[in-house]
Design an enzyme around this catalytic site. Structure first.
Site, PDB file in Angstrom:
ATOM      1  N   CYS A   2       0.841  -1.189   0.000  1.00 29.56           N
ATOM      2  CA  CYS A   2       0.000   0.000   0.000  1.00 29.56           C
ATOM      3  C   CYS A   2       0.881   1.245   0.000  1.00 29.56           C
ATOM      4  O   CYS A   2       2.084   1.178   0.261  1.00 29.56           O
ATOM      5  CB  CYS A   2      -0.904   0.028   1.230  1.00 29.56           C
ATOM      6  SG  CYS A   2      -1.834  -1.494   1.492  1.00 29.56           S
ATOM      7  N   ARG A  31       1.277   1.911  -5.880  1.00 25.76           N
ATOM      8  CA  ARG A  31       1.505   0.934  -4.823  1.00 25.76           C
ATOM      9  C   ARG A  31       0.251   0.133  -4.477  1.00 25.76           C
ATOM     10  O   ARG A  31       0.308  -0.827  -3.704  1.00 25.76           O
ATOM     11  CB  ARG A  31       2.029   1.625  -3.562  1.00 25.76           C
ATOM     12  CG  ARG A  31       3.339   2.355  -3.753  1.00 25.76           C
ATOM     13  CD  ARG A  31       3.829   2.930  -2.439  1.00 25.76           C
ATOM     14  NE  ARG A  31       4.039   1.900  -1.451  1.00 25.76           N
ATOM     15  CZ  ARG A  31       5.157   1.189  -1.335  1.00 25.76           C
ATOM     16  NH1 ARG A  31       6.162   1.404  -2.167  1.00 25.76           N
ATOM     17  NH2 ARG A  31       5.268   0.275  -0.406  1.00 25.76           N
ATOM     18  N   TRP A  78      -3.643  -2.015  -1.553  1.00 27.35           N
ATOM     19  CA  TRP A  78      -3.641  -3.283  -2.292  1.00 27.35           C
ATOM     20  C   TRP A  78      -3.966  -4.358  -1.273  1.00 27.35           C
ATOM     21  O   TRP A  78      -3.214  -4.596  -0.339  1.00 27.35           O
ATOM     22  CB  TRP A  78      -2.275  -3.535  -2.929  1.00 27.35           C
ATOM     23  CG  TRP A  78      -2.235  -4.723  -3.854  1.00 27.35           C
ATOM     24  CD1 TRP A  78      -2.650  -4.762  -5.154  1.00 27.35           C
ATOM     25  CD2 TRP A  78      -1.726  -6.027  -3.565  1.00 27.35           C
ATOM     26  NE1 TRP A  78      -2.434  -6.011  -5.682  1.00 27.35           N
ATOM     27  CE2 TRP A  78      -1.871  -6.811  -4.728  1.00 27.35           C
ATOM     28  CE3 TRP A  78      -1.168  -6.610  -2.430  1.00 27.35           C
ATOM     29  CZ2 TRP A  78      -1.476  -8.141  -4.798  1.00 27.35           C
ATOM     30  CZ3 TRP A  78      -0.774  -7.944  -2.489  1.00 27.35           C
ATOM     31  CH2 TRP A  78      -0.921  -8.689  -3.660  1.00 27.35           C
ATOM     32  N   ASN A 104       0.850  -0.146   5.938  1.00 27.72           N
ATOM     33  CA  ASN A 104       1.333  -0.969   4.827  1.00 27.72           C
ATOM     34  C   ASN A 104       2.076  -2.151   5.426  1.00 27.72           C
ATOM     35  O   ASN A 104       3.011  -1.957   6.206  1.00 27.72           O
ATOM     36  CB  ASN A 104       2.274  -0.159   3.920  1.00 27.72           C
ATOM     37  CG  ASN A 104       2.940  -1.024   2.867  1.00 27.72           C
ATOM     38  OD1 ASN A 104       2.363  -1.996   2.387  1.00 27.72           O
ATOM     39  ND2 ASN A 104       4.169  -0.681   2.503  1.00 27.72           N
ATOM     40  N   GLY A 105       1.684  -3.373   5.079  1.00 26.81           N
ATOM     41  CA  GLY A 105       2.364  -4.551   5.599  1.00 26.81           C
ATOM     42  C   GLY A 105       1.379  -5.597   6.076  1.00 26.81           C
ATOM     43  O   GLY A 105       0.192  -5.570   5.726  1.00 26.81           O
ATOM     44  N   GLU A 469      11.952 -12.432 -19.788  1.00 27.90           N
ATOM     45  CA  GLU A 469      11.446 -11.091 -19.529  1.00 27.90           C
ATOM     46  C   GLU A 469      10.374 -10.708 -20.547  1.00 27.90           C
ATOM     47  O   GLU A 469       9.364 -10.091 -20.205  1.00 27.90           O
ATOM     48  CB  GLU A 469      12.585 -10.075 -19.549  1.00 27.90           C
ATOM     49  CG  GLU A 469      12.176  -8.639 -19.289  1.00 27.90           C
ATOM     50  CD  GLU A 469      11.553  -8.411 -17.913  1.00 27.90           C
ATOM     51  OE1 GLU A 469      10.961  -7.331 -17.721  1.00 27.90           O
ATOM     52  OE2 GLU A 469      11.659  -9.291 -17.041  1.00 27.90           O
ATOM     53  N   LYS A 473       6.508  -9.780 -19.544  1.00 29.25           N
ATOM     54  CA  LYS A 473       5.917  -8.485 -19.862  1.00 29.25           C
ATOM     55  C   LYS A 473       4.568  -8.629 -20.550  1.00 29.25           C
ATOM     56  O   LYS A 473       3.607  -7.937 -20.223  1.00 29.25           O
ATOM     57  CB  LYS A 473       6.868  -7.683 -20.764  1.00 29.25           C
ATOM     58  CG  LYS A 473       7.961  -6.969 -20.016  1.00 29.25           C
ATOM     59  CD  LYS A 473       7.411  -5.851 -19.159  1.00 29.25           C
ATOM     60  CE  LYS A 473       8.440  -5.346 -18.178  1.00 29.25           C
ATOM     61  NZ  LYS A 473       8.680  -6.254 -17.047  1.00 29.25           N
ATOM     62  N   GLU A 476       1.912  -9.868 -17.981  1.00 28.08           N
ATOM     63  CA  GLU A 476       1.446  -8.946 -16.941  1.00 28.08           C
ATOM     64  C   GLU A 476       0.769  -7.705 -17.500  1.00 28.08           C
ATOM     65  O   GLU A 476      -0.088  -7.124 -16.830  1.00 28.08           O
ATOM     66  CB  GLU A 476       2.602  -8.550 -16.020  1.00 28.08           C
ATOM     67  CG  GLU A 476       3.734  -7.799 -16.660  1.00 28.08           C
ATOM     68  CD  GLU A 476       4.868  -7.506 -15.673  1.00 28.08           C
ATOM     69  OE1 GLU A 476       4.723  -7.805 -14.478  1.00 28.08           O
ATOM     70  OE2 GLU A 476       5.910  -6.997 -16.115  1.00 28.08           O
ATOM     71  N   HIS A 492      11.277 -30.623 -26.282  1.00 27.55           N
ATOM     72  CA  HIS A 492      11.038 -31.583 -25.219  1.00 27.55           C
ATOM     73  C   HIS A 492       9.715 -31.310 -24.499  1.00 27.55           C
ATOM     74  O   HIS A 492       9.657 -31.193 -23.277  1.00 27.55           O
ATOM     75  CB  HIS A 492      12.202 -31.565 -24.225  1.00 27.55           C
ATOM     76  CG  HIS A 492      13.505 -31.903 -24.856  1.00 27.55           C
ATOM     77  ND1 HIS A 492      13.886 -33.183 -25.160  1.00 27.55           N
ATOM     78  CD2 HIS A 492      14.525 -31.098 -25.280  1.00 27.55           C
ATOM     79  CE1 HIS A 492      15.082 -33.179 -25.722  1.00 27.55           C
ATOM     80  NE2 HIS A 492      15.492 -31.909 -25.818  1.00 27.55           N
ATOM     81  N   LYS A 592       3.235  -2.291  -7.805  1.00 30.48           N
ATOM     82  CA  LYS A 592       4.597  -1.949  -8.188  1.00 30.48           C
ATOM     83  C   LYS A 592       5.636  -2.572  -7.265  1.00 30.48           C
ATOM     84  O   LYS A 592       6.635  -3.131  -7.719  1.00 30.48           O
ATOM     85  CB  LYS A 592       4.757  -0.419  -8.174  1.00 30.48           C
ATOM     86  CG  LYS A 592       6.131   0.076  -8.607  1.00 30.48           C
ATOM     87  CD  LYS A 592       6.384  -0.201 -10.076  1.00 30.48           C
ATOM     88  CE  LYS A 592       7.698   0.378 -10.543  1.00 30.48           C
ATOM     89  NZ  LYS A 592       8.012  -0.055 -11.919  1.00 30.48           N
TER      90      LYS A 592
END
Length: 597
Positions: A2, A31, A78, A104-105, A469, A473, A476, A492, A592
Site C-alpha cells: 500500500c 503501490r 492493495w 502498509n504490511g 522477460e 511483460k 502482466e 522436449h 509496483k
C-alpha cells in the site's frame, strides 16, 4: 502492499492541505489501487473518509477537499486482509473514533490480538489486520499511558513487517513505525511529511530523512523525532539529505501512459546509471573486490530483477566463475556461507522476498551486496555494499527503464569483474536509442500478438533471460499467456502445443545462430507464426527460414545486445496491451512494489 502519506502543516489552509494529500495519493497509487482513504484532524475531531476504487473514484464519492484540519493521513490500498471494500479501506479507527491508523504490511499475530481485544470489549468494524493497531493504542491509553507510550506499546505487541502512521485526537503529532516496509520523512518550511516513497513528496520538498527498520517516532509541522525500538534516540539531522531526482517524472508529460513514457526514457536511465557507476569508483571497487574474492556468487532477485540477475550470472558462468542465480522466494534451498557473496537485485529495494533472502544470507555470514533504484531503502540498509541504478522514479507497474538500467549496471559490474575493457559501454545510450527507433515494428508485432491467446518466447544463451522477460511483460501487461524456454528445450514438450498460427517469438542476440535457425524451422514446420527479434544478424535473410516478421537492431559490440533487446520486448507488450484496450500502467492483480511474502 500500500501507499501511505501523513502531512502536518501550520501554513497551508485546510483545503490546500486536503488537496495536497489527494495529489500525493495519486502519486502513490502505483503501490495499490483497490481502495483509498483519508483522515483529517481538526481541534475537536478526527474525520475519516474512504471508499473502494481509485483515487479519482474516491474524490468523486467523498469530496475530500472539504475535510478540515492541519494534520492529514492518506492511504491507497492493495488488499491483503479482507476484500476491497469501503469498510476495509484505510484509515481504521478505534471504538471511540479518536484514533486513526493507516498501514502498509502484514500483522502476523492479528487474529490472536483481535480475539484478546474483543474479550476486553472492543468492537471491530473491518476484516483487516490493521484495525488491531487502533484498538491496541486505545487499550493502552485507557491504562493511563501517554499517547506516544501507548503507541510504542502497541507497536511492540505486533508481529510482522509494517509501515504505520497514527493520529490521535487533540495531539498535533503523527506517530510512525517501520519494520522492513518503506517509510521516509520529507522536511519543508512549516510542514513535515511522511510517505512510502520520497518522490511522492517532491512537489513540496526534496529534503529527505530515511527511517530505518525497527524505528518509531513522531512528526509535527516543525518537529521530527525518531527512536529505535531498543530505546536509543536518533539524530535526525545527521540523516537529512537532498534527493536530486526530478519531480517531473511524476506526470505523463504528453505521453500516452507512464509505461510509454518510461520506455522512451530508457536511454537516459542507462546514461545516468553508467555515469554514476563510473563516478563512484570507491564503492564499485569494493563491490568488485568482494565479488572477486568470493568462493561463490549468489545472485538473488524476483520477477524482472531475477531476469536481469540471470543474465549477470550467465555471463560469469560462461567465464568459469561459480555464480548461482536464485529466485528470492526460493532462497531457503541455497546455502551461503562466509566465503560467499550475495548480490541482491531489486528495483524498489523493498521487495519483501528479496529483503528476507538478504537477511537470511547475512545471518549465515555471507557478504551482502545490493543493486537498487532508490536511496535509503531497506535492502540497501541490510547490505554491506549498496549500489544504485539511476533510472529515476518509475510509476508504471511493469519494470521498463529500471530493468534496462539494471542490465546496464550489471554489464558494467560483470565486465569489471571479468577484467574486460568497459569502453564498449560508451555506446550503451546510443544502443538503447537505436532500439527505441524500432517502435514502429514493435507496434506491428504487438498488434498481431494482441489477437492471440498464447505465445512462446524462445532464446539461447543470454537470449534466455531476455525471453523470460519478454514473456513476463506480455503476460502482466496484455494478459496474454506466454511461456519462455531455452530454444533447445522447445522440442522436449512445448512443441506439442504448436499448431497453425501459434506465435513463437525468437530472441536472437547473435549467439548459437545455427541452432536457433534450426529451432525456427522446427516451429515453422508445425505451422507456427514465427517472429524474430535480432541483434545484427538477420535470420530471415536465409530464404529457407519461414519468418512472419523480423526486427533487427544494430550494435557496435555484441555485449550490448541485451540493452538493445530490452526496450523492444517491452514495447511489444505495451502495444499488445494498447491494442486490447487495457491499462498498461495498472495491470490487474499486480502492484509496483511487492512488500508481502
Amino acid at each position: 502492499m500500500c501507499g501511505i502519506i501523513g502531512i502536518a502543516s501550520e501554513k497551508l489552509s485546510d483545503r490546500k492541505l486536503a488537496e495536497l494529500t489527494v495529489e500525493i495519493l495519486r502519486r502513490l497509487e502505483y503501490r495499490g489501487y483497490d481502495s483509498v482513504g483519508m483522515a483529517s484532524m481538526s481541534e475537536d475531531r478526527i474525520e475519516v473518509r474512504k471508499a473502494k476504487g481509485s483515487v479519482e473514484e474516491f474524490v468523486k464519492k467523498r469530496s475530500p477537499s472539504t475535510m478540515k484540519g492541519k494534520v492529514f493521513l492518506g492511504h491507497t490500498r492493495w488488499a491483503t486482509h479482507g476484500e476491497p471494500s469501503d469498510i476495509n479501506a484505510h484509515p481504521h479507527t478505534d471504538c471511540s473514533g479518536e484514533i486513526a491508523v493507516v498501514h502498509n504490511g502484514t500483522i502476523l499475530n492479528f487474529a490472536e490480538l483481535k480475539n484478546d481485544l474483543i474479550q476486553k470489549g472492543h468492537e471491530f468494524k473491518s476484516e483487516t489486520d490493521t484495525e488491531v493497531v487502533a484498538h491496541l493504542i486505545e487499550h493502552y491509553r485507557k491504562l493511563g499511558m501517554d499517547n506516544f507510550t501507548a503507541f510504542k506499546r502497541a507497536i511492540l505487541s505486533i508481529e510482522g513487517d509494517h509501515a504505520i502512521l497514527v493520529v490521535i485526537k487533540g495531539d498535533p503529532r503523527i506517530f510512525f513505525s517501520k519494520r522492513n516496509n518503506p517509510l521516509k520523512i520529507g522536511v519543508a518550511d512549516g510542514m513535515t511529511l511522511i510517505s512510502s516513497d520520497s518522490w511522492s513528496m517532491f512537489m513540496v520538498t526534496n529534503k529527505i530523512i530515511p527511517i530505518n527498520d525497527e524505528e518509531f517516532g513522531y512528526i509535527s509541522a516543525r518537529e521530527r523525532y525518531i527512536e529505535k525500538f531498543s530505546g536509543e534516540r536518533v539524530d535526525t539531522n545527521s540523516r537529512l539529505y537532498t534527493e536530486d531526482t526530478e519531480s517531473l517524472a511524476s506526470s505523463h508529460e504528453g505521453y500516452e501512459s507512464f509505461m510509454h513514457k518510461e520506455i522512451l526514457e530508457s536511454h537516459l536511465a542507462v546514461r545516468e546509471t553508467l555515469r554514476s557507476m563510473m563516478r563512484e569508483t570507491e564503492i564499485v571497487s569494493k563491490a568488485i573486490k568482494s565479488l572477486s574474492e568470493a568462493r561463490r556468487i549468489f545472485v538473488v532477485g524476483a520477477g524482472t530483477s531475477y531476469h536481469a540477475g540471470l543474465m549477470f550470472a550467465l555471463r560469469l558462468q560462461k567465464a568459469g566463475l561459480t555464480s548461482i542465480p536464485v529466485i528470492a522466494s526460493e532462497h531457503h534451498y541455497f546455502r551461503a556461507t562466509e566465503d560467499d557473496a550475495v548480490l541482491v537485485i531489486s528495483q524498489s529495494g523493498e521487495t519483501m522476498d528479496s529483503l528476507i533472502a538478504s537477511k537470511h544470507y547475512r545471518a549465515n555470514g555471507a557478504r551482502i551486496l545490493s543493486l537498487t533504484n532508490t536511496l535509503g531503502n531497506s535492502i540497501s540498509h541490510e547490505s554491506d555494499i549498496a549500489l544504485h541504478t539511476r533510472a529515476g522514479p518509475e510509476v508504471g507497474v511493469a519494470a521498463t527503464k529500471t530493468f534496462t538500467s539494471q542490465v546496464a549496471a550489471l554489464l558494467f559490474l560483470s565486465s569489471n569483474l571479468l577484467g574486460e575493457d568497459v569502453e564498449y559501454l560508451k555506446e550503451a545510450e546510443q544502443t538503447v536509442t537505436n532500439s527505441l527507433q524500432a517502435m514502429g515494428y514493435a507496434l506491428e508485432i504487438g498488434t498481431q500478438l494482441c489477437k492471440k491467446s498464447n505465445a512462446y518466447y524462445l532464446g539461447r544463451g543470454l537470449g534466455v533471460p531476455m525471453a523470460l522477460e519478454g514473456a513476463l511483460k506480455i503476460k502482466e501487461i496484455a494478459y496474454i499467456h506466454a511461456e519462455a524456454y531455452p530454444a533447445g528445450e522447445s522440442k522436449h514438450g512445448p512443441i506439442a502445443l504448436v499448431e497453425k498460427g501459434f506465435p513463437v517469438v525468437f530472441i536472437n542476440l547473435g549467439e548459437f545462430v545455427g541452432e536457433l535457425s534450426n529451432n525456427i524451422k522446427e516451429m515453422s514446420a508445425r505451422g507456427a507464426e514465427t517472429i524474430v527479434l535480432s541483434i545484427n544478424n538477420r535470420l530471415s535473410d536465409n530464404k529457407e527460414l519461414k519468418v512472419w516478421r523480423e526486427v533487427s537492431v544494430s550494435v557496435s559490440d555484441t555485449r550490448l545486445a541485451p540493452l538493445a533487446m530490452a526496450p523492444l520486448i517491452q514495447a511489444i507488450a505495451y502495444y499488445a496491451a494498447k491494442c486490447k484496450g487495457v491499462n498498461p500502467d495498472r495491470p490487474r492483480n499486480l502492484a509496483k512494489t511487492v512488500t508481502v511474502q
